[in-house]
Design a protein around this motif. Sequence first.
Motif, short mmCIF file in Angstrom:
data_model
loop_
_atom_site.label_atom_id
_atom_site.label_comp_id
_atom_site.label_asym_id
_atom_site.label_seq_id
_atom_site.Cartn_x
_atom_site.Cartn_y
_atom_site.Cartn_z
N ARG A 64 0.79 -0.76 0.33
CA ARG A 64 0.32 -0.41 0.14
C ARG A 64 0.98 1.09 -0.41
N GLN A 65 0.31 2.26 -0.61
CA GLN A 65 1.54 3.39 -0.73
C GLN A 65 0.19 4.69 -0.12
N THR A 66 1.13 5.17 0.62
CA THR A 66 0.02 6.33 1.95
C THR A 66 0.37 7.29 0.10
N VAL A 67 -0.34 8.58 0.42
CA VAL A 67 -0.05 9.46 -0.86
C VAL A 67 -1.11 10.79 0.23
N LEU A 68 0.06 12.06 0.23
CA LEU A 68 -0.44 13.37 1.40
C LEU A 68 -0.21 13.79 0.30
N LEU A 69 -1.10 14.31 0.59
CA LEU A 69 -2.05 15.99 -0.04
C LEU A 69 -1.63 17.39 1.26
N ASN A 70 -0.74 17.72 1.43
CA ASN A 70 -0.51 19.55 2.21
C ASN A 70 -0.60 18.54 3.42
N GLY A 71 0.38 17.34 3.10
CA GLY A 71 0.38 16.66 4.86
C GLY A 71 -0.64 15.12 5.24
N GLU A 72 -1.66 15.94 4.68
CA GLU A 72 -3.19 15.03 5.41
C GLU A 72 -3.15 14.06 4.00
N ASP A 73 -3.64 12.85 5.15
CA ASP A 73 -3.69 11.22 4.30
C ASP A 73 -4.40 11.13 3.03
N VAL A 74 -4.39 11.52 2.28
CA VAL A 74 -6.07 10.89 1.27
C VAL A 74 -5.82 9.62 0.31
N THR A 75 -5.33 9.34 0.44
CA THR A 75 -5.62 8.15 0.07
C THR A 75 -5.96 7.05 -1.17
N LYS A 76 -7.42 7.06 -0.01
CA LYS A 76 -8.54 6.22 0.31
C LYS A 76 -9.59 7.64 -0.13
N GLU A 77 -9.22 9.05 -0.54
CA GLU A 77 -10.42 9.91 -0.91
C GLU A 77 -10.20 10.20 -2.72
N VAL A 120 -13.42 11.40 -7.81
CA VAL A 120 -12.49 11.53 -8.52
C VAL A 120 -12.03 11.12 -9.61
N THR A 121 -12.22 9.62 -9.19
CA THR A 121 -12.01 9.18 -10.78
C THR A 121 -12.77 9.87 -12.16
N ASN A 122 -14.04 9.84 -11.60
CA ASN A 122 -15.10 10.38 -13.05
C ASN A 122 -14.28 12.17 -12.99
N HIS A 123 -13.38 12.85 -12.78
CA HIS A 123 -13.07 13.82 -13.14
C HIS A 123 -11.33 14.34 -13.19
N VAL A 124 -10.39 13.00 -13.37
CA VAL A 124 -9.63 13.64 -13.15
C VAL A 124 -8.76 13.68 -14.38
N SER A 125 -9.51 12.92 -15.85
CA SER A 125 -9.22 13.17 -16.62
C SER A 125 -9.00 14.77 -17.24
#
Length: 224
Positions: free
Chosen positions: A77-90, A96-101
Amino acid sequence: MNQRLQVAIDGPAAAGKSTVAKQVAGQLEYIYIDTGAMYRALAYHALKTHTDLHNGERLSELLDASEITLEPVKQGRQTVLLNGEDVTKEIRSQSVTNHVSLVAQYPAIRQVMADRQREMAAGGGIIMDGRDIGSHVLPNAEVKIYLIASVNERAERRYQEQLAGGLQTSLEQLKADIRQRDKLDSEREVSPLIKAEDAVEIDTTSLSINDVILRILEVIKERV
Ligand code: DC
């Protein structure tokens, strides 16, 4: 294997890139870099802050203010941080999947992401997965893999994953989503999904995860 290579793995959505890339990275003690997670983190940030996804300039400002950190893989599992906040699940949410492209289509955003990715890859000993890694981000990567699988197979894999995660989904909807993302990723004007000329193509439709890993390790050995 002492040589610290750059390994690029590209291919369409749900072709199994991250699953195999993580495991190959684990075996070689390489760092795994999930570039899709970086675009996802930005899309998540934009949705959360109600930033207009059709306004490239606002998105660029948001990216400048976003520190996206990919932590070393632990237990697959790779943890992803956004400005220090764990957003791995979000960042894996349907929204997000629908808007990322959409977020990933802006040249200025792609340029900043590519610069950050090149910095991360500079020392070698990395496996980076995405859409434009072999063709654009790391054109001199020693190993380039292009993973593909049929739409049906990719949708089926996502379906099984979501069922296992307790999610109610429709296989037909997943197929439609995958077709739509293939279209957006391949028809994008800037660095679209494309197989680099010197990439080794692996069709994973009827291969097990283990088969794909072994094949990639073989290609890496050939290049050392
Ligand atoms: O691999 P993924 O599904 O997590 O990627 C999320 C999105 O980001 C995908 O729709 C395409 C985009 N992407 C990209 O444009 N370039 C990359 N190098 C990686 C991902």
